[in-house]
Design an enzyme around this catalytic site. Structure first.
Site, PDB file in Angstrom:
ATOM      1  N   GLU A 186     -18.757   3.512   1.038  1.00 26.73           N
ATOM      2  CA  GLU A 186     -18.074   2.770  -0.026  1.00 26.73           C
ATOM      3  C   GLU A 186     -18.862   2.710  -1.330  1.00 26.73           C
ATOM      4  OE1 GLU A 186     -18.565   1.650   3.066  1.00 26.73           O
ATOM      5  OE2 GLU A 186     -16.567   1.758   3.955  1.00 26.73           O
ATOM      6  N   ARG A 198      -1.912  -6.088   3.922  1.00 26.37           N
ATOM      7  CA  ARG A 198      -1.745  -4.984   4.852  1.00 26.37           C
ATOM      8  C   ARG A 198      -0.268  -4.757   5.226  1.00 26.37           C
ATOM      9  NH1 ARG A 198      -4.544  -1.836   7.739  1.00 26.37           N
ATOM     10  NH2 ARG A 198      -3.864  -1.182   9.799  1.00 26.37           N
ATOM     11  N   PHE A 233     -14.880  -4.112   2.084  1.00 29.52           N
ATOM     12  CA  PHE A 233     -16.034  -3.237   1.843  1.00 29.52           C
ATOM     13  C   PHE A 233     -16.087  -2.798   0.381  1.00 29.52           C
ATOM     14  CE2 PHE A 233     -14.440  -2.131   6.207  1.00 29.52           C
ATOM     15  CZ  PHE A 233     -15.287  -3.006   6.852  1.00 29.52           C
ATOM     16  N   ARG A 292       0.842  -1.206   0.000  1.00 30.59           N
ATOM     17  CA  ARG A 292       0.000   0.000   0.000  1.00 30.59           C
ATOM     18  C   ARG A 292       0.875   1.253   0.000  1.00 30.59           C
ATOM     19  NH1 ARG A 292      -1.784   0.424   6.111  1.00 30.59           N
ATOM     20  NH2 ARG A 292      -0.184  -0.872   7.034  1.00 30.59           N
ATOM     21  N   SER A 294      -5.191   3.677   6.440  1.00 29.34           N
ATOM     22  CA  SER A 294      -5.004   2.262   6.102  1.00 29.34           C
ATOM     23  C   SER A 294      -4.448   2.110   4.694  1.00 29.34           C
ATOM     24  CB  SER A 294      -6.301   1.464   6.239  1.00 29.34           C
ATOM     25  OG  SER A 294      -7.387   2.274   6.543  1.00 29.34           O
TER      26      SER A 294
HETATM   27  C1  TPP Z   1     -18.453  -0.342   6.055  1.00 31.04           C
HETATM   28  C2  TPP Z   1     -17.219  -0.003   6.806  1.00 31.04           C
HETATM   29  N1  TPP Z   1     -16.325   0.842   6.250  1.00 31.04           N
HETATM   30  C3  TPP Z   1     -15.178   1.125   6.915  1.00 31.04           C
HETATM   31  C4  TPP Z   1     -14.912   0.581   8.136  1.00 31.04           C
HETATM   32  C5  TPP Z   1     -13.589   0.832   8.826  1.00 31.04           C
HETATM   33  N2  TPP Z   1     -13.769   1.643  10.046  1.00 31.04           N
HETATM   34  C6  TPP Z   1     -13.759   1.095  11.272  1.00 31.04           C
HETATM   35  S1  TPP Z   1     -13.989   2.217  12.500  1.00 31.04           S
HETATM   36  C7  TPP Z   1     -14.083   3.490  11.388  1.00 31.04           C
HETATM   37  C8  TPP Z   1     -14.313   4.875  11.877  1.00 31.04           C
HETATM   38  C9  TPP Z   1     -15.591   4.978  12.650  1.00 31.04           C
HETATM   39  O1  TPP Z   1     -15.834   6.260  13.091  1.00 31.04           O
HETATM   40  P1  TPP Z   1     -17.094   6.531  14.005  1.00 31.04           P
HETATM   41  O2  TPP Z   1     -18.312   5.944  13.381  1.00 31.04           O
HETATM   42  O3  TPP Z   1     -17.152   7.997  14.263  1.00 31.04           O
HETATM   43  O4  TPP Z   1     -16.799   5.693  15.317  1.00 31.04           O
HETATM   44  P2  TPP Z   1     -15.973   6.114  16.629  1.00 31.04           P
HETATM   45  O5  TPP Z   1     -15.309   7.425  16.392  1.00 31.04           O
HETATM   46  O6  TPP Z   1     -16.986   6.227  17.708  1.00 31.04           O
HETATM   47  O7  TPP Z   1     -15.002   5.012  16.897  1.00 31.04           O
HETATM   48  C10 TPP Z   1     -13.907   3.008  10.076  1.00 31.04           C
HETATM   49  C11 TPP Z   1     -13.895   3.846   8.879  1.00 31.04           C
HETATM   50  C12 TPP Z   1     -15.868  -0.312   8.668  1.00 31.04           C
HETATM   51  N3  TPP Z   1     -15.677  -0.935   9.839  1.00 31.04           N
HETATM   52  N4  TPP Z   1     -17.018  -0.562   7.993  1.00 31.04           N
END
Ligand code: TPP
Lengths: 312, 281
Positions: A56, A165, A81, A8, A35
């Site tokens: 997505e 990764r 995703f 990446r 990521s």
């Molecule tokens: C469909 C999907 N896209 C991307 C992710 C990767 N991901 C995990 S946590 C996150 C950020 C989440 O932010 P938020 O909803 O504000 O949660 P918090 O700040 O409370 O942890 C992402 C993008 C995922 N889990 N699911």
């Protein structure tokens, strides 16, 4: 060996370099620039970077619109995703409408480890390769990733790329070799059996070849970096010349590399074939090495399987 | 549990989850700390549950749509006796069932989540079933604020209002951060309350790290007949560790030995304060 650069990272570096002189290159992220290692790109080329948030489906639609308007969008989003959640946008907006969108699925396979099945991407090859006109590529190491990224910028059409990764061990000594989309690379020649692998499993197949050589077996290793369009010629030749094939993949054994190879073998030159990959179950939690070992995606298991096929 | 006991419990859960993440060298620290108070209020006071009968039909349902922040949930379920506490040591290790997202092989977990934007639709289905079967249980769904960018959230929001699901409670952990930075920089959400109200929900904003407000609001919800309720719980990401609060990379930062020691020291001081206060009463 000892490589510390993840694929990446290589994609980011290469795109950053090319984007300076090609203003149409654009990178999109879905809260995934970290990521995807695309932070430096977002910093250096803000005008060529688009953040869509955790969306997505939207990222693929927006990219198709950008491509339709002459841009060269590179979507960087977790493979799980990007490939599954957005598959209808990929089918209709990218493939069917023939837009020039490059979809880079990051942290693919089981590289998200203990995050579980929602985060594993082991059906992505099955779904993407079923879509007409979409190329599907898995680069094996940092050198191949660099050559592939350069090739993608000049390739007209939709492509799905899957990378892992963490840094992977090199399989090439340098990026100084011929990378052609759709053309497999014969990494080792041999006459008793052929191992066909793609992406991170190429390294595993090469390690198995060493063990087989010690056991007196002449083993061919093919790096099938492009799953679609598939290099059928290389497969038929291997079937004819070595008479036995083992495929090795970081994907469900249903619908992935092994299935693609089987489709060709059974129609053109039937020979004994074994598929090594993830069985039809939610993969066990663990680090890549632990999960690979558990499912026999290992040099030792492949050696034993090959010896068994050879009747030894 | 009384408010003061709940406050003490939340501090203990924060300590437990930090030790667990540190031990496993993996986890979503920030989002789990921000929602620890919400989950404590739900699991020790508000929800109708029986740990001895995790599948009892009359139970209230909880769906962690922001499944990545499962650490507080694992610690709470263990503490409430859904499974042995020692199992927390297997978090994220080879072969474990305590993976980095909710897993319904574990008692107390209803559904597998982890891909964002799935939880509310599932919750709509559960709330609809509760209505159709005349069972009367409530459904609570915890979402992230970054998660609001997924279109599926809004599809479910529409359905929840359409079916007049006044037994459905959506909670947004409004900590203002996601992975790449602030939600307003990544994909602006405001005015979030007006958006949900326009979709037909009864919207309430509270301080989501204030136990009194949480208990009052969650116990009373739903408050408008014929409407689902959406609670915007304004929280602080990584709440409870002074040096980590509101720092984006603590989303999935694993505390070092020193950071863990300092965080535990801060939290045990807070815990001791609540315990003392509890005894005085
Ligand atoms: C469909 C999907 N896209 C991307 C992710 C990767 N991901 C995990 S946590 C996150 C950020 C989440 O932010 P938020 O909803 O504000 O949660 P918090 O700040 O409370 O942890 C992402 C993008 C995922 N889990 N699911």
């Amino acid at each position: 060996m000892g490589n510390k650069i993840a694929n990446r990272q290589v994609i980011c570096d290469t795109l950053l370099e090319l984007a300076q002189s090609d203003r149409d290159i654009m990178v999109l992220a879905s809260d995934s620039r970290g990521s995807a290692a695309m932070g430096p790109f977002a910093q250096a080329c803000p005008e060529q970077f688009v953040e869509v948030g955790i969306a997505e489906q939207n990222i693929v639609g927006i990219s198709a619109g950008l491509a339709h308007s002459g841009k060269k969008p590179f979507v960087t989003s977790p493979a799980c995703f990007l490939s599954m959640r957005s598959i209808e946008q990929i089918k209709v907006d990218v493939a069917y409408s023939a837009t020039n969108v490059k979809l880079i699925g990051i942290s693919g396979g089981i590289s998200y480890g203990a995050l579980g099945m929602s985060h594993h991407s082991v059906q992505d090859l099955a779904v993407t390769r079923a879509i007409p006109g979409l190329a599907v590529i898995l680069p094996a190491d940092r050198h191949e990733t660099k050559r592939m990224t350069e090739a993608l910028v000049n390739y007209e059409g939709g492509v799905y790329v899957r990378i892992g990764r963490n840094p992977v061990e090199d399989v090439y000594e340098s990026a100084d070799y011929d990378f052609v989309i759709g053309k497999a690379v014969t990494m080792r020649d041999g006459s008793d059996i052929t191992l066909i692998a793609a992406g991170e499993t190429v390294r595993v197949a090469l390690d198995a070849e060493v063990k087989l050589k010690e056991a007196g077996v002449s083993c061919r290793v093919i790096n099938m970096h492009t799953i679609k369009p598939l290099d059928e010629e290389a497969i038929i030749k291997a079937a004819r010349e070595t008479g036995r094939i083992i495929t090795v993949e970081e994907h469900s054994v249903h619908g992935g590399l092994g299935a693609a190879v089987a489709e060709v073998v059974v129609q053109h030159h039937p020979v004994p074939l074994r598929l090594v990959g993830i069985p039809d179950e939610p993969a066990i939690a663990g680090k890549t090495k632990e999960v690979f070992e558990y499912y026999g995606i290992s040099a030792e298991n492949i050696k034993n399987l090959a010896l068994d096929m050879l009747g030894q | 549990m009384e408010i003061i006991e709940l406050k003490a419990k939340a501090a203990q859960i924060r300590m437990d989850l930090l030790r667990m993440i540190h031990g496993a060298k993996a986890g979503h620290t920030g989002g789990s700390l921000s929602n620890a108070d919400i989950l404590t209020a739900l699991y020790y006071r508000v929800m109708n549950l029986d740990p001895a009968r995790p599948k009892w039909e009359g139970r209230d349902r909880f769906i962690a749509s922001k499944g990545h922040a499962v650490e507080s949930l694992w610690c709470i379920l263990a503490d409430r006796g859904f499974f042995p506490k020692e199992e927390l040591e297997t978090f994220s290790q080879f072969g474990t069932r305590l993976i980095g997202h909710p897993n319904n092989k574990v008692p107390g977990i209803e559904m597998n989540t982890g891909a964002l934007g799935h939880g509310l639709a599932i919750s709509v289905g559960m709330a609809l079933a509760s209505k159709r079967d005349g069972r009367g249980y409530r459904v609570f769904c915890l979402m992230g604020d970054g998660e609001q960018a997924e279109g599926s959230v809004w599809e479910a929001a529409m359905a929840g209002a359409h079916y007049k699901l006044d037994n459905l409670v959506g909670i947004i952990d409004r900590n203002g951060l996601q992975i790449s930075g602030s939600t307003e920089e990544v994909m602006g959400l405001d005015p979030l309350d007006e958006k949900w109200a326009a979709f037909g929900w009864n919207v309430i904003s509270i301080d989501g790290n204030d136990m009194e407000q949480l208990v009052d609001t969650l116990e009373a919800a739903p408050t408008v007949p014929g409407k689902p309720t959406l609670i915007i719980a304004n929280t602080v990401k990584a709440k409870g560790i002074s040096f980590a609060e509101n720092v984006p990379h603590w989303h999935h930062h694993v505390p070092s030995d020193e950071e863990l020691a300092q965080a535990l020291a801060e939290l045990s001081a807070v815990l001791a304060g609540y315990q003392q206060e509890g005894q005085v009463r």
